[in-house]
Scaffold this active site. Structure first.
Site, PDB file in Angstrom:
ATOM      1  N   LYS A 269       0.837  -1.212   0.000  1.00 16.52           N
ATOM      2  CA  LYS A 269       0.000   0.000   0.000  1.00 16.52           C
ATOM      3  C   LYS A 269       0.873   1.264   0.000  1.00 16.52           C
ATOM      4  CE  LYS A 269      -2.020  -1.144   3.925  1.00 16.52           C
ATOM      5  NZ  LYS A 269      -1.297  -2.393   4.234  1.00 16.52           N
TER       6      LYS A 269
ATOM      7  N   ARG B 286      -9.960   0.965   8.447  1.00 19.87           N
ATOM      8  CA  ARG B 286      -9.524  -0.375   8.858  1.00 19.87           C
ATOM      9  C   ARG B 286     -10.584  -1.108   9.653  1.00 19.87           C
ATOM     10  NH1 ARG B 286      -3.551   0.509   8.759  1.00 19.87           N
ATOM     11  NH2 ARG B 286      -2.551  -1.428   9.317  1.00 19.87           N
TER      12      ARG B 286
ATOM     13  N   ARG C 164      11.793  -5.003   5.202  1.00 20.22           N
ATOM     14  CA  ARG C 164      11.540  -3.610   4.816  1.00 20.22           C
ATOM     15  C   ARG C 164      12.429  -2.622   5.582  1.00 20.22           C
ATOM     16  NH1 ARG C 164       5.623  -1.467   5.422  1.00 20.22           N
ATOM     17  NH2 ARG C 164       5.830  -2.537   7.408  1.00 20.22           N
TER      18      ARG C 164
ATOM     19  N   ARG D   8      11.101  -0.230  11.119  1.00 22.09           N
ATOM     20  CA  ARG D   8      10.006  -0.016  12.062  1.00 22.09           C
ATOM     21  C   ARG D   8      10.052  -1.022  13.200  1.00 22.09           C
ATOM     22  NH1 ARG D   8       4.725   0.518   8.334  1.00 22.09           N
ATOM     23  NH2 ARG D   8       3.878  -0.786  10.000  1.00 22.09           N
TER      24      ARG D   8
ATOM     25  N   ARG E 116      -0.675  -8.545  13.299  1.00 17.76           N
ATOM     26  CA  ARG E 116      -1.234  -7.549  12.371  1.00 17.76           C
ATOM     27  C   ARG E 116      -2.082  -8.233  11.295  1.00 17.76           C
ATOM     28  NH1 ARG E 116       4.295  -4.720  11.102  1.00 17.76           N
ATOM     29  NH2 ARG E 116       3.186  -3.797   9.347  1.00 17.76           N
TER      30      ARG E 116
HETATM   31  P1  AP5 Z   1       4.862  -1.655   1.872  1.00 22.11           P
HETATM   32  O1  AP5 Z   1       4.476  -0.887   0.649  1.00 22.11           O
HETATM   33  O2  AP5 Z   1       5.643  -0.926   2.920  1.00 22.11           O
HETATM   34  O3  AP5 Z   1       3.587  -2.388   2.470  1.00 22.11           O
HETATM   35  P2  AP5 Z   1       2.298  -1.810   3.193  1.00 22.11           P
HETATM   36  O4  AP5 Z   1       1.100  -2.472   2.587  1.00 22.11           O
HETATM   37  O5  AP5 Z   1       2.309  -0.312   3.210  1.00 22.11           O
HETATM   38  O6  AP5 Z   1       2.526  -2.445   4.607  1.00 22.11           O
HETATM   39  P3  AP5 Z   1       2.525  -1.834   6.074  1.00 22.11           P
HETATM   40  O7  AP5 Z   1       3.211  -2.846   6.930  1.00 22.11           O
HETATM   41  O8  AP5 Z   1       3.056  -0.433   6.105  1.00 22.11           O
HETATM   42  O9  AP5 Z   1       1.021  -1.818   6.348  1.00 22.11           O
HETATM   43  P4  AP5 Z   1       0.374  -1.857   7.693  1.00 22.11           P
HETATM   44  O10 AP5 Z   1      -1.019  -1.710   7.258  1.00 22.11           O
HETATM   45  O11 AP5 Z   1       0.629  -3.011   8.573  1.00 22.11           O
HETATM   46  O12 AP5 Z   1       1.095  -0.631   8.474  1.00 22.11           O
HETATM   47  P5  AP5 Z   1       0.586   0.806   8.860  1.00 22.11           P
HETATM   48  O13 AP5 Z   1       1.730   1.710   8.900  1.00 22.11           O
HETATM   49  O14 AP5 Z   1      -0.626   1.189   8.060  1.00 22.11           O
HETATM   50  O15 AP5 Z   1       5.689  -2.944   1.392  1.00 22.11           O
HETATM   51  C1  AP5 Z   1       6.292  -3.808   2.344  1.00 22.11           C
HETATM   52  C2  AP5 Z   1       7.685  -4.222   1.854  1.00 22.11           C
HETATM   53  O16 AP5 Z   1       7.538  -5.050   0.693  1.00 22.11           O
HETATM   54  C3  AP5 Z   1       8.576  -3.029   1.409  1.00 22.11           C
HETATM   55  O17 AP5 Z   1       9.903  -3.298   1.810  1.00 22.11           O
HETATM   56  C4  AP5 Z   1       8.448  -3.001  -0.128  1.00 22.11           C
HETATM   57  O18 AP5 Z   1       9.665  -2.545  -0.733  1.00 22.11           O
HETATM   58  C5  AP5 Z   1       8.208  -4.486  -0.460  1.00 22.11           C
HETATM   59  N1  AP5 Z   1       7.281  -4.635  -1.569  1.00 22.11           N
HETATM   60  C6  AP5 Z   1       6.185  -3.868  -1.859  1.00 22.11           C
HETATM   61  N2  AP5 Z   1       5.559  -4.339  -2.954  1.00 22.11           N
HETATM   62  C7  AP5 Z   1       6.273  -5.430  -3.366  1.00 22.11           C
HETATM   63  C8  AP5 Z   1       6.128  -6.341  -4.447  1.00 22.11           C
HETATM   64  N3  AP5 Z   1       5.124  -6.241  -5.334  1.00 22.11           N
HETATM   65  N4  AP5 Z   1       7.045  -7.338  -4.558  1.00 22.11           N
HETATM   66  C9  AP5 Z   1       8.062  -7.458  -3.667  1.00 22.11           C
HETATM   67  N5  AP5 Z   1       8.267  -6.608  -2.620  1.00 22.11           N
HETATM   68  C10 AP5 Z   1       7.367  -5.619  -2.481  1.00 22.11           C
HETATM   69  O19 AP5 Z   1       0.046   0.552  10.346  1.00 22.11           O
HETATM   70  C11 AP5 Z   1       0.915   0.253  11.410  1.00 22.11           C
HETATM   71  C12 AP5 Z   1       0.122   0.160  12.706  1.00 22.11           C
HETATM   72  O20 AP5 Z   1      -0.529   1.435  12.986  1.00 22.11           O
HETATM   73  C13 AP5 Z   1      -1.034  -0.852  12.693  1.00 22.11           C
HETATM   74  O21 AP5 Z   1      -0.586  -2.159  13.004  1.00 22.11           O
HETATM   75  C14 AP5 Z   1      -1.972  -0.248  13.739  1.00 22.11           C
HETATM   76  O22 AP5 Z   1      -1.536  -0.541  15.045  1.00 22.11           O
HETATM   77  C15 AP5 Z   1      -1.827   1.248  13.519  1.00 22.11           C
HETATM   78  N6  AP5 Z   1      -2.819   1.796  12.555  1.00 22.11           N
HETATM   79  C16 AP5 Z   1      -2.540   2.382  11.346  1.00 22.11           C
HETATM   80  N7  AP5 Z   1      -3.672   2.786  10.752  1.00 22.11           N
HETATM   81  C17 AP5 Z   1      -4.689   2.440  11.579  1.00 22.11           C
HETATM   82  C18 AP5 Z   1      -6.103   2.562  11.504  1.00 22.11           C
HETATM   83  N8  AP5 Z   1      -6.705   3.115  10.424  1.00 22.11           N
HETATM   84  N9  AP5 Z   1      -6.834   2.087  12.535  1.00 22.11           N
HETATM   85  C19 AP5 Z   1      -6.259   1.522  13.621  1.00 22.11           C
HETATM   86  N10 AP5 Z   1      -4.922   1.363  13.757  1.00 22.11           N
HETATM   87  C20 AP5 Z   1      -4.150   1.819  12.743  1.00 22.11           C
END
Ligand code: AP5
Length: 226
Positions: free
Chosen positions: A21, A96, A135, A169, A180
């Site tokens: 994402k 979410r 990552r 992270r 997660r």
């Molecule tokens: P990346 O693009 O970083 O993946 P992502 O989908 O953004 O994954 P996240 O781990 O950031 O999502 P998340 O939803 O768990 O975290 P968030 O920060 O929102 O890609 C991952 C890796 O793979 C990278 O190294 C990239 O280079 C590689 N990659 C990408 N595409 C690829 C491909 N096609 N092939 C190979 N490699 C690839 O949330 C963190 C925490 O915050 C949550 O756990 C929660 O506690 C809290 N939080 C955030 N938002 C909310 C909400 N709305 N409500 C409640 N809690 C929330």
């Protein structure tokens, strides 16, 4: 200069941790001039700043759970009120929960806006642990990298800003990723049906190469804004 006028567009990227994402939202931002709004980034900024919301969110995030709707909605509402969002937004990691989705509908309706598309990034859970564990990001500009899948062109130097400072992270370890993924399937995956019922659901295969997925997403953005 971005290639398409996207004023007022509201895109949602849905997918589990590691689905890509953030990677794709940054690429869409660059290509179409949309603004990436990541609630994860906003919450990490609140944690780093030591705000009341950040203090409440920290332990939940470290355990891989979901931060309360109340905190997340307050943070997102403040960010959506900033003037740059009129260019159109990509919501990365929000909504979410069904409560967040309903609150978003009400917020947008109040501004005469609606969701342009909710795009589900279809991936295999098993591959997500590898993606998330490898990552890292540029500490200066936030560009994302991966130990195996996306290294900087010149080792140790960010492609985008030239910084040599990178970070990982706290929640990017196999144990927390498991929690997660569980939270995603329990609370967020039901939103796929929610947006399907509203006629705005689209999906892409998130298991291909990063550039292939970017092209698929770009075609959707062109379709809905063009
Ligand atoms: P990346 O693009 O970083 O993946 P992502 O989908 O953004 O994954 P996240 O781990 O950031 O999502 P998340 O939803 O768990 O975290 P968030 O920060 O929102 O890609 C991952 C890796 O793979 C990278 O190294 C990239 O280079 C590689 N990659 C990408 N595409 C690829 C491909 N096609 N092939 C190979 N490699 C690839 O949330 C963190 C925490 O915050 C949550 O756990 C929660 O506690 C809290 N939080 C955030 N938002 C909310 C909400 N709305 N409500 C409640 N809690 C929330």
């Amino acid at each position: 200069m971005s290639e398409t006028m996207t004023k007022g567009a509201v895109l949602i990227l849905l997918g589990p941790p590691g689905a890509g994402k953030g990677t794709q939202a940054r690429m869409l931002e660059e290509r179409f001039g949309l603004v990436q709004l990541s609630t994860g980034d906003l919450l990490r900024a609140a944690v780093a700043a030591g705000t009341e919301a950040g203090l409440a969110a920290r332990s939940v995030m470290e355990a891989g759970g979901l931060v309360s709707d109340e905190i997340v909605l307050a943070i997102l509402k403040d960010r959506l009120a900033e003037p740059d969002t009129v260019r159109g937004v990509i919501l990365d990691g929000f909504p979410r929960t069904p409560g967040q989705a309903e609150a978003l509908d009400a917020l947008l309706a109040g501004q005469g806006l609606s969701i342009s598309a909710a795009i589900s990034m279809e991936v295999d859970d098993a591959a997500m642990v590898t993606r998330v564990s490898g990552r890292y990001t540029c500490a200066s500009c936030g560009e994302g990298y991966h130990d195996s899948f996306k290294q900087p062109a010149q080792a140790g130097t960010c492609d985008k800003c030239g910084s040599g400072d990178f970070k990982r992270r706290a929640d990017d370890n196999a144990e927390t990723v498991g929690a997660r993924l569980t939270a995603y399937h329990a609370s967020t995956a039901p939103l796929i049906a929610y947006y399907e019922q509203r006629g705005v659901l689209r999906s892409v295969d998130g298991m291909g190469a990063i550039d292939t997925i970017a092209a698929d997403l770009g075609a959707i953005v062109t379709d809905i804004t063009g």
